[in-house]
Design a protein around this motif. Sequence first.
Motif, PDB file in Angstrom:
ATOM      1  N   LEU A 224       0.843  -1.190   0.000  1.00  7.79           N
ATOM      2  CA  LEU A 224       0.000   0.000   0.000  1.00  7.79           C
ATOM      3  C   LEU A 224       0.878   1.240   0.000  1.00  7.79           C
ATOM      4  CD1 LEU A 224      -2.583  -1.047   2.763  1.00  7.79           C
ATOM      5  CD2 LEU A 224      -2.667  -1.530   0.306  1.00  7.79           C
ATOM      6  N   TYR A 225       0.566   2.180  -0.886  1.00  8.85           N
ATOM      7  CA  TYR A 225       1.370   3.392  -1.032  1.00  8.85           C
ATOM      8  C   TYR A 225       0.453   4.610  -1.095  1.00  8.85           C
ATOM      9  CZ  TYR A 225       4.771  -0.122  -2.463  1.00  8.85           C
ATOM     10  OH  TYR A 225       5.592  -1.223  -2.504  1.00  8.85           O
ATOM     11  N   GLY A 226       1.029   5.764  -0.776  1.00  8.98           N
ATOM     12  CA  GLY A 226       0.260   6.998  -0.817  1.00  8.98           C
ATOM     13  C   GLY A 226       1.073   8.155  -1.350  1.00  8.98           C
ATOM     14  N   THR A 227       0.380   9.128  -1.940  1.00 12.69           N
ATOM     15  CA  THR A 227       1.000  10.356  -2.429  1.00 12.69           C
ATOM     16  C   THR A 227       0.413  11.588  -1.756  1.00 12.69           C
ATOM     17  OG1 THR A 227      -0.618  10.651  -4.215  1.00 12.69           O
ATOM     18  CG2 THR A 227       1.308   9.299  -4.700  1.00 12.69           C
ATOM     19  N   ARG A 228      -0.714  11.423  -1.065  1.00 17.00           N
ATOM     20  CA  ARG A 228      -1.454  12.545  -0.497  1.00 17.00           C
ATOM     21  C   ARG A 228      -1.393  12.521   1.024  1.00 17.00           C
ATOM     22  NH1 ARG A 228      -5.453  14.695  -3.905  1.00 17.00           N
ATOM     23  NH2 ARG A 228      -5.685  13.658  -5.930  1.00 17.00           N
ATOM     24  N   ASP A 229      -1.841  13.603   1.619  1.00 15.82           N
ATOM     25  CA  ASP A 229      -1.969  13.667   3.066  1.00 15.82           C
ATOM     26  C   ASP A 229      -3.320  13.102   3.482  1.00 15.82           C
ATOM     27  OD1 ASP A 229       0.544  14.802   3.486  1.00 15.82           O
ATOM     28  OD2 ASP A 229      -0.219  16.807   3.074  1.00 15.82           O
ATOM     29  N   ILE A 230      -3.497  11.820   3.216  1.00 15.80           N
ATOM     30  CA  ILE A 230      -4.712  11.110   3.603  1.00 15.80           C
ATOM     31  C   ILE A 230      -4.300   9.827   4.307  1.00 15.80           C
ATOM     32  CG2 ILE A 230      -6.147  12.058   1.752  1.00 15.80           C
ATOM     33  CD1 ILE A 230      -5.676   9.445   0.200  1.00 15.80           C
ATOM     34  N   GLU A 231      -5.247   9.205   5.008  1.00 14.07           N
ATOM     35  CA  GLU A 231      -4.943   7.972   5.737  1.00 14.07           C
ATOM     36  C   GLU A 231      -4.808   6.776   4.819  1.00 14.07           C
ATOM     37  OE1 GLU A 231      -7.344   8.898   9.898  1.00 14.07           O
ATOM     38  OE2 GLU A 231      -8.154   7.485   8.440  1.00 14.07           O
ATOM     39  N   ALA A 232      -5.671   6.710   3.804  1.00 17.56           N
ATOM     40  CA  ALA A 232      -5.761   5.523   2.962  1.00 17.56           C
ATOM     41  C   ALA A 232      -4.738   5.570   1.827  1.00 17.56           C
ATOM     42  CB  ALA A 232      -7.170   5.397   2.392  1.00 17.56           C
ATOM     43  N   ASP A 233      -4.513   4.428   1.218  1.00 21.04           N
ATOM     44  CA  ASP A 233      -3.651   4.338   0.052  1.00 21.04           C
ATOM     45  C   ASP A 233      -4.348   4.915  -1.171  1.00 21.04           C
ATOM     46  OD1 ASP A 233      -4.881   1.814  -1.643  1.00 21.04           O
ATOM     47  OD2 ASP A 233      -5.186   1.603   0.518  1.00 21.04           O
ATOM     48  N   PRO A 334      -0.511  -2.002   8.120  1.00 23.63           N
ATOM     49  CA  PRO A 334       0.131  -0.745   8.522  1.00 23.63           C
ATOM     50  C   PRO A 334      -0.220   0.378   7.557  1.00 23.63           C
ATOM     51  CG  PRO A 334       1.690  -2.564   8.603  1.00 23.63           C
ATOM     52  CD  PRO A 334       0.464  -3.092   7.931  1.00 23.63           C
ATOM     53  N   SER A 335       0.024   1.603   7.969  1.00 22.83           N
ATOM     54  CA  SER A 335      -0.272   2.761   7.129  1.00 22.83           C
ATOM     55  C   SER A 335       0.491   2.679   5.811  1.00 22.83           C
ATOM     56  CB  SER A 335       0.106   4.047   7.857  1.00 22.83           C
ATOM     57  OG  SER A 335      -0.651   4.202   9.031  1.00 22.83           O
ATOM     58  N   PRO A 336      -0.059   3.246   4.741  1.00 21.16           N
ATOM     59  CA  PRO A 336       0.623   3.203   3.446  1.00 21.16           C
ATOM     60  C   PRO A 336       2.000   3.846   3.500  1.00 21.16           C
ATOM     61  CG  PRO A 336      -1.654   3.926   3.194  1.00 21.16           C
ATOM     62  CD  PRO A 336      -1.379   3.895   4.658  1.00 21.16           C
ATOM     63  N   ALA A 337       2.926   3.277   2.725  1.00 16.37           N
ATOM     64  CA  ALA A 337       4.258   3.867   2.578  1.00 16.37           C
ATOM     65  C   ALA A 337       4.163   5.044   1.613  1.00 16.37           C
ATOM     66  CB  ALA A 337       5.235   2.820   2.055  1.00 16.37           C
ATOM     67  N   ARG A 338       4.948   6.062   1.875  1.00 15.84           N
ATOM     68  CA  ARG A 338       4.906   7.265   1.046  1.00 15.84           C
ATOM     69  C   ARG A 338       5.767   7.074  -0.214  1.00 15.84           C
ATOM     70  NH1 ARG A 338       1.474  11.745   1.905  1.00 15.84           N
ATOM     71  NH2 ARG A 338       2.314  13.501   0.741  1.00 15.84           N
ATOM     72  N   ALA A 390      11.341  -3.785  -0.812  1.00 18.35           N
ATOM     73  CA  ALA A 390      10.122  -2.990  -0.771  1.00 18.35           C
ATOM     74  C   ALA A 390       9.362  -3.185   0.527  1.00 18.35           C
ATOM     75  CB  ALA A 390       9.223  -3.378  -1.942  1.00 18.35           C
ATOM     76  N   PRO A 391       8.612  -2.161   0.922  1.00 16.19           N
ATOM     77  CA  PRO A 391       7.778  -2.309   2.118  1.00 16.19           C
ATOM     78  C   PRO A 391       6.596  -3.200   1.823  1.00 16.19           C
ATOM     79  CG  PRO A 391       7.339  -0.215   1.060  1.00 16.19           C
ATOM     80  CD  PRO A 391       8.447  -0.856   0.290  1.00 16.19           C
ATOM     81  N   LYS A 392       6.430  -4.256   2.593  1.00 14.21           N
ATOM     82  CA  LYS A 392       5.208  -5.037   2.513  1.00 14.21           C
ATOM     83  C   LYS A 392       4.253  -4.403   3.512  1.00 14.21           C
ATOM     84  CE  LYS A 392       6.033  -8.211  -0.575  1.00 14.21           C
ATOM     85  NZ  LYS A 392       6.369  -9.574  -0.185  1.00 14.21           N
ATOM     86  N   ALA A 393       3.320  -3.610   3.002  1.00 15.47           N
ATOM     87  CA  ALA A 393       2.481  -2.822   3.899  1.00 15.47           C
ATOM     88  C   ALA A 393       1.551  -3.679   4.717  1.00 15.47           C
ATOM     89  CB  ALA A 393       1.686  -1.799   3.096  1.00 15.47           C
ATOM     90  N   GLY A 394       1.411  -4.932   4.353  1.00 14.72           N
ATOM     91  CA  GLY A 394       0.575  -5.803   5.183  1.00 14.72           C
ATOM     92  C   GLY A 394       0.527  -7.194   4.610  1.00 14.72           C
ATOM     93  N   THR A 395       0.620  -8.195   5.417  1.00 13.92           N
ATOM     94  CA  THR A 395       0.464  -9.576   4.980  1.00 13.92           C
ATOM     95  C   THR A 395      -0.471 -10.281   5.944  1.00 13.92           C
ATOM     96  OG1 THR A 395       2.685  -9.635   4.023  1.00 13.92           O
ATOM     97  CG2 THR A 395       1.631 -11.744   4.459  1.00 13.92           C
TER      98      THR A 395
END
Length: 400
Positions: A224-233, A334-338, A390-395
Motif C-alpha cells: 500500500l502506497y500513498g501520495t497525499r496527506d490522507i490515511e488511505a492508500d 500498517p499505514s501506506p508507505a509514502r 520494498a515495504p510489505k504494507a501488510g500480509t
Amino acid sequence: MSGSRRRTVADAPRLAVVGTSGYAFSYLHRARILHDEGLVSFAGMADIRVPSAAAVALLPDGAAAHVGVDDLLRRCRPDVTVVATPPHAHVDVGSAVLRAGSDLLLETPPVLDLDGFTTLSRLAAETGSACQTGFQSFGSPALPVLRAAIAAGRLGELVGVGAAGAWIRTDAYYRRNPWAGRRWLDGEAVVDGALTNPFSHAVATALLVGGVAERDPAEIALELYGTRDIEADDTACLRIRFGRGPEIVVAASLCAEQDHEPYVVVHGAKGRAKFWYKSHRLELDDERVHLGEPVDLLRNLVAHHRDPAGVPLLAPLAATRAFASVVEAVRDAPSPARIPAGWIRTAGEGASRHPVVRGIGEEVAVAADRLALFSELGVPWASAGRPGGAPKAGTAKRTG
C-alpha cells in the motif's frame, strides 16, 4: 409476512432506497424506471440528510422521503430495499432491512470485514431474504462466455488472474464526503483505499473469474502506497493465494497521467483472456467477442424476488466472501508507505489538482501481466530508501 411467503404475491413488490445522494441517486433513477414499467411500486426513500429536490422529484405519487431507515421500514414495509449508504453503515442498515423481511441490494463495498459478511449471511438465511451486492461487472454478458471457455479448457489450467486499474482522482474527489480517503472515522472502519472502493470491482471480479470468490484466502500480501496527506492508500497492489486454485494479483492507482479502462486478465497454461469489465469487452486469445448490455442488478433482484427458483442472483453476497477478507486485510495493514516526491508531479489547479505517479499506468499493467507485485517488478519507488527491499504494507494469512 416472511420473505418466502411474500414472493408468491402477484402484486408488484414494494421497493425502497436508503441513500439519496452520490451513487445512491442512480438507484433512485432506476427505481423510478422500474416503477414506471410496472415491475415495482417505488414506495419511498430514506436519508439522514434532507434529500435534494432532484431526488424528491423521482418519487412517484404516494411515495415519501423518510428521515431514517427505521422509519422507512416501518411505514413503507418494502419487499426489496437498496442500501447505498457510506460503506461503514452497510452492516447496521443492511441488518435492519433483512430483519424486516425485505430482500436487500447492498452497494459496494458490501462489507468491510468477515464479521460483517457473516452477520448479513446469517440474517439472510434466517429470514429467507435475498442479499444481492452492487458489483455491476457480475451482470456482464461477457462473464458467462468467459466462464464457459474456462470450463471447456480453452485456456488450459488456470495459473492466475491479474487485474489492473489506473485512474485520475482530483482533490475534489477527496472532499466529496467526510469519509473519503479515510481508513477510520469516529472509531469505525471506512477503508476507502484504491483496492477497496474505486477498484473494488477489479478485485471482486478477478476473484469471481478465478473461481475462488466464495473461499477463504490462505494468504494475502499487500503493498500500500500513498501520495497525499490522507490515511488511505491511493496506489496499491496485492496477491491473494489459496490452498488450491489460481493466484490473484491486482494493481491499481488513482494517480494516473490519464484514465485507463480497468480490466481482468486470465492466465491459462494454454492461452489468455482479457475482460474489460466496465465496457464488457472480452478477448479470448486473439478473438474479440462483442456482446450486449449488462443485466441491471436491481432488475435482477426484482426478478429473483418474483421467481427465486427460476432467476438466480447474479451478484449474491456469498460471492464476496474472499473480497471481504481482502478489505479486512487492508483495514488491518500498517499505514501506506509514502511514494518519494521525486516520482510524483502535480497536475491541474484548485479542486482539479491531482498527483501523477510517473509511469504508473504502465506499472499496473505489467503487474497484472506478470502476476507480480510492484516490489517484485523492481519499481524504483517500491523499494527506494528501504533496506532489504520494498515495504510489505501488510500480509495476512488465513487457513481454510
